[in-house]
Each structure stands twice: as C-alpha cells, then as structure tokens.
Design a protein around this motif. Structure first.
Motif, short mmCIF file in Angstrom:
data_model
loop_
_atom_site.label_atom_id
_atom_site.label_comp_id
_atom_site.label_asym_id
_atom_site.label_seq_id
_atom_site.Cartn_x
_atom_site.Cartn_y
_atom_site.Cartn_z
N GLU A 56 0.83 -1.20 0.00
CA GLU A 56 0.00 0.00 0.00
C GLU A 56 0.87 1.25 0.00
OE1 GLU A 56 -2.98 2.70 -0.12
OE2 GLU A 56 -3.05 0.55 -0.56
N ASP A 57 1.98 1.23 0.73
CA ASP A 57 2.86 2.40 0.77
C ASP A 57 3.54 2.64 -0.58
OD1 ASP A 57 2.20 2.96 3.36
OD2 ASP A 57 4.01 2.12 4.25
N ILE A 58 3.80 1.57 -1.33
CA ILE A 58 4.37 1.74 -2.66
C ILE A 58 3.31 2.24 -3.63
CG2 ILE A 58 5.33 0.50 -4.64
CD1 ILE A 58 6.78 -1.32 -2.63
N LEU A 59 2.12 1.63 -3.59
CA LEU A 59 1.06 2.00 -4.52
C LEU A 59 0.57 3.43 -4.29
CD1 LEU A 59 -1.03 -1.30 -4.55
CD2 LEU A 59 0.40 -0.42 -6.39
N SER A 60 0.61 3.89 -3.05
CA SER A 60 0.15 5.24 -2.73
C SER A 60 1.21 6.30 -2.99
CB SER A 60 -0.30 5.32 -1.27
OG SER A 60 0.81 5.15 -0.41
N ALA B 229 10.23 -10.31 -1.09
CA ALA B 229 10.27 -11.26 -2.20
C ALA B 229 8.94 -11.28 -2.95
CB ALA B 229 10.60 -12.66 -1.68
N LYS B 230 7.83 -11.19 -2.23
CA LYS B 230 6.50 -11.13 -2.87
C LYS B 230 6.37 -9.86 -3.70
CE LYS B 230 3.85 -13.89 0.46
NZ LYS B 230 2.74 -13.86 1.46
N LEU B 231 6.83 -8.74 -3.15
CA LEU B 231 6.76 -7.47 -3.88
C LEU B 231 7.59 -7.53 -5.15
CD1 LEU B 231 7.01 -5.02 -0.86
CD2 LEU B 231 5.01 -5.36 -2.32
N ALA B 232 8.75 -8.18 -5.07
CA ALA B 232 9.59 -8.31 -6.26
C ALA B 232 8.90 -9.18 -7.31
CB ALA B 232 10.95 -8.90 -5.87
N ALA B 233 8.24 -10.26 -6.86
CA ALA B 233 7.52 -11.13 -7.79
C ALA B 233 6.36 -10.39 -8.47
CB ALA B 233 7.00 -12.36 -7.05
N GLU B 234 5.79 -9.41 -7.76
CA GLU B 234 4.68 -8.61 -8.30
C GLU B 234 5.16 -7.45 -9.17
OE1 GLU B 234 1.72 -9.31 -4.45
OE2 GLU B 234 2.79 -7.43 -4.72
N GLY B 235 6.48 -7.23 -9.20
CA GLY B 235 7.01 -6.14 -10.00
C GLY B 235 7.01 -4.80 -9.30
N LEU B 236 6.69 -4.77 -8.00
CA LEU B 236 6.66 -3.51 -7.27
C LEU B 236 7.98 -3.21 -6.57
CD1 LEU B 236 3.09 -3.69 -5.71
CD2 LEU B 236 3.85 -2.31 -7.66
N ALA B 237 8.85 -4.18 -6.48
CA ALA B 237 10.19 -3.99 -5.92
C ALA B 237 11.20 -4.67 -6.82
CB ALA B 237 10.27 -4.56 -4.50
N LEU C 90 -9.14 -13.61 -14.62
CA LEU C 90 -9.05 -12.39 -15.43
C LEU C 90 -9.37 -11.17 -14.59
CD1 LEU C 90 -8.70 -10.87 -18.08
CD2 LEU C 90 -11.06 -11.46 -18.67
N LEU C 91 -10.39 -11.27 -13.73
CA LEU C 91 -10.74 -10.14 -12.86
C LEU C 91 -9.60 -9.84 -11.89
CD1 LEU C 91 -14.50 -10.81 -12.04
CD2 LEU C 91 -13.54 -9.09 -13.59
N ALA C 92 -8.96 -10.88 -11.38
CA ALA C 92 -7.83 -10.68 -10.47
C ALA C 92 -6.68 -9.98 -11.19
CB ALA C 92 -7.37 -12.02 -9.89
N PHE C 93 -6.44 -10.34 -12.44
CA PHE C 93 -5.40 -9.70 -13.22
C PHE C 93 -5.74 -8.24 -13.47
CE2 PHE C 93 -3.49 -8.89 -17.55
CZ PHE C 93 -2.18 -8.83 -17.11
N CYS C 94 -7.01 -7.96 -13.78
CA CYS C 94 -7.45 -6.58 -13.97
C CYS C 94 -7.27 -5.77 -12.70
CB CYS C 94 -8.91 -6.55 -14.43
SG CYS C 94 -9.19 -7.17 -16.10
N ASP C 95 -7.59 -6.37 -11.55
CA ASP C 95 -7.41 -5.67 -10.28
C ASP C 95 -5.94 -5.34 -10.04
OD1 ASP C 95 -10.08 -5.62 -9.55
OD2 ASP C 95 -9.99 -7.46 -8.37
N ARG C 96 -5.07 -6.26 -10.38
CA ARG C 96 -3.63 -6.02 -10.19
C ARG C 96 -3.16 -4.87 -11.08
NH1 ARG C 96 1.24 -10.20 -11.84
NH2 ARG C 96 2.88 -8.64 -11.92
N LEU C 97 -3.58 -4.87 -12.35
CA LEU C 97 -3.19 -3.78 -13.25
C LEU C 97 -3.76 -2.45 -12.77
CD1 LEU C 97 -3.73 -5.48 -16.73
CD2 LEU C 97 -1.56 -5.09 -15.55
N ARG C 98 -4.98 -2.47 -12.26
CA ARG C 98 -5.61 -1.24 -11.76
C ARG C 98 -4.82 -0.67 -10.59
NH1 ARG C 98 -10.13 -3.32 -10.55
NH2 ARG C 98 -11.12 -2.99 -12.57
N GLU C 99 -4.35 -1.54 -9.70
CA GLU C 99 -3.57 -1.07 -8.56
C GLU C 99 -2.22 -0.50 -9.00
OE1 GLU C 99 -3.35 -4.29 -5.75
OE2 GLU C 99 -5.13 -3.54 -4.71
N GLU C 100 -1.59 -1.14 -9.98
CA GLU C 100 -0.33 -0.61 -10.48
C GLU C 100 -0.54 0.77 -11.10
OE1 GLU C 100 1.90 -3.27 -12.95
OE2 GLU C 100 1.42 -5.01 -11.71
N ALA C 101 -1.65 0.93 -11.82
CA ALA C 101 -1.95 2.23 -12.42
C ALA C 101 -2.17 3.28 -11.35
CB ALA C 101 -3.17 2.12 -13.33
N ARG C 102 -2.74 2.88 -10.22
CA ARG C 102 -2.97 3.83 -9.12
C ARG C 102 -1.65 4.41 -8.63
NH1 ARG C 102 -3.84 3.41 -3.31
NH2 ARG C 102 -3.64 1.14 -3.36
#
Length: 231
Positions: free
Chosen positions: A25-29, A59-67, A160-172
């Motif tokens: 949340e701190d990265i996305l915000s 490690a999870k954040l790195a797998a998600e592309g946020l770190a 597919l909805l989960a993938f869309c949610d992930r992309l939406r959060e990255e866009a945030r």
C-alpha cells in the motif's frame, strides 16, 4: 528483537502477509517513491516485524514487480517511468475490454442494477474536497473503483478479474506519483455516464472503445506529467 521473537516471526505467515500488505500500500500510494532503497534494518524498525517476514514480504513485492532485487544489495522500490506506464495502459485496455465484452454478454438483471447503483453513487461524489483547488476525495476514489469493478463483474472469469485488479492497482501508483489529478479540460463524469449507458444498452463494441479511450486519456495526462517531473 530477541532470538525467540525472531523465531516466532518466522513461523507466523500472517505477519509476513500483513507486512506485505502495508508495504504494498505504501508503494502504490507513492509514500515509498520509485527507486527508494528498502533497507532491511530500517524496514524492521518502521514496520515492527522481524527480518524473516520482512524478507518474505520483499520477495513477494519483487515477484509482483513492485520492488527490484539488487544483486547482493537488498531491494528497492521499482521504477515508474513513463514508458512503463504506456505498457501498463495497453495491458489494461486489452484485459479490461475483453472482460467488459464478456460481462455485457453474460450480465443479468442483478449486474445491471449493481452497475446503475455504482454509477449513481459515483455521480453524486465530489472529485475534490476543495471547490477552489483539486484535493482528491477518498470517497470519490472508492466509488470510482466500485464503478469500474461493477462494469466487469459479470464476466465470469475470476483469474481475469484478479489480473485486472492487479493492473488497476499498479496504475494507481502512477496516478499517485503524478501532480495531474484534475485533468483540465476533461469531463470525467461524462465519460463514466457514456460508458455505463453503452454497457447497459448491451453495445459491447462501443463500451469497449469508450473504456479504452478513458484509460488512454488518463495515461496521456499522467505520462506527460511524469515526463515533466523526470526532465
């Protein structure tokens, strides 16, 4: 932190999950900006967790592309360059337009009612907390999220909805890093109304075109602002 406490942390998967959620949340915000070093000692002090759950969260954040993991030097917050935003917007358009077409095809009366309600609540929420200058309204942001989720909710494809949610959060994250939030000269409310109308009229192609334009406009505003910030 004591050895016994460290062992307890290592055995507690819920602690790693909670730390991951807070860091994410701190990265996305934007509170943790792109490129910031994520030093283990600082993180354990600031987030109140031991080294083991913190490493798991990183490690999870790195797998998600946020770190990003640095060779022999720990982690840092992932970059957020304008060219990366272009790819993200393109991915959102491809994924969400496919989900929207399917949602329109499959949606029944309950979906229509949920979409109508979500659009109504969004239209009643003020985008800004201040009538004289733009200050983002958390209530509008929440209604905006629910509206876009309602559009896709009947597609019947949870992955597919989960993938869309992930992309939406990255866009945030990109929106949070940008100073361009008011989108001068743009009627965002009218875009939402037109999008809802096309979906409820079961005009899948028009709805998909409007959704693509909606995201591409936002991407253009935010990308231009990020470009100015990095010059």
């Amino acid at each position: 932190m004591s050895h016994a406490s460290s062992l307890a942390d290592a055995r507690d998967p819920t602690l790693a999950t909670a730390v991951h959620r807070r860091l994410r949340e701190d990265i996305l915000s934007g509170r943790l900006p792109p490129g910031q070093k994520l030093r283990l000692r600082d993180l354990t002090e600031n987030y109140g967790a031991g080294a083991s759950p913190m490493r798991e969260a990183l490690a999870k954040l790195a797998a998600e592309g946020l770190a990003e993991q640095l060779e022999h030097r720990g982690f840092r917050v992932a970059a957020a360059a304008p060219y990366q935003l272009d790819g993200l917007i393109r991915s959102r358009v491809l994924a969400e337009c496919a989900a929207l077409r399917e949602s329109i095809r499959r949606g029944e009366a309950a979906w229509e009612e949920a979409l109508l309600l979500a659009e109504h609540r969004l239209s009643r929420a003020a985008r800004s907390l201040d009538p004289h200058r733009f200050i983002s309204n958390p209530d509008w942001e929440a209604c905006h999220l629910r509206f876009h989720q309602a559009l896709l909710s009947a597609c019947g494809a949870s992955p597919l909805l989960a993938f869309c949610d992930r992309l939406r959060e990255e866009a945030r994250r990109y929106r949070a890093l940008s100073n361009t939030l008011a989108y001068p000269g743009r009627d965002v409310a009218a875009e939402h109304v037109a999008l809802a109308r096309a979906a409820l009229d079961r005009d899948a192609e028009t709805a998909a075109d409007l959704l693509a334009q909606h995201y591409e406009r936002t991407g253009a505003f935010v990308g231009a602002d990020l470009g100015r910030m990095t010059e």
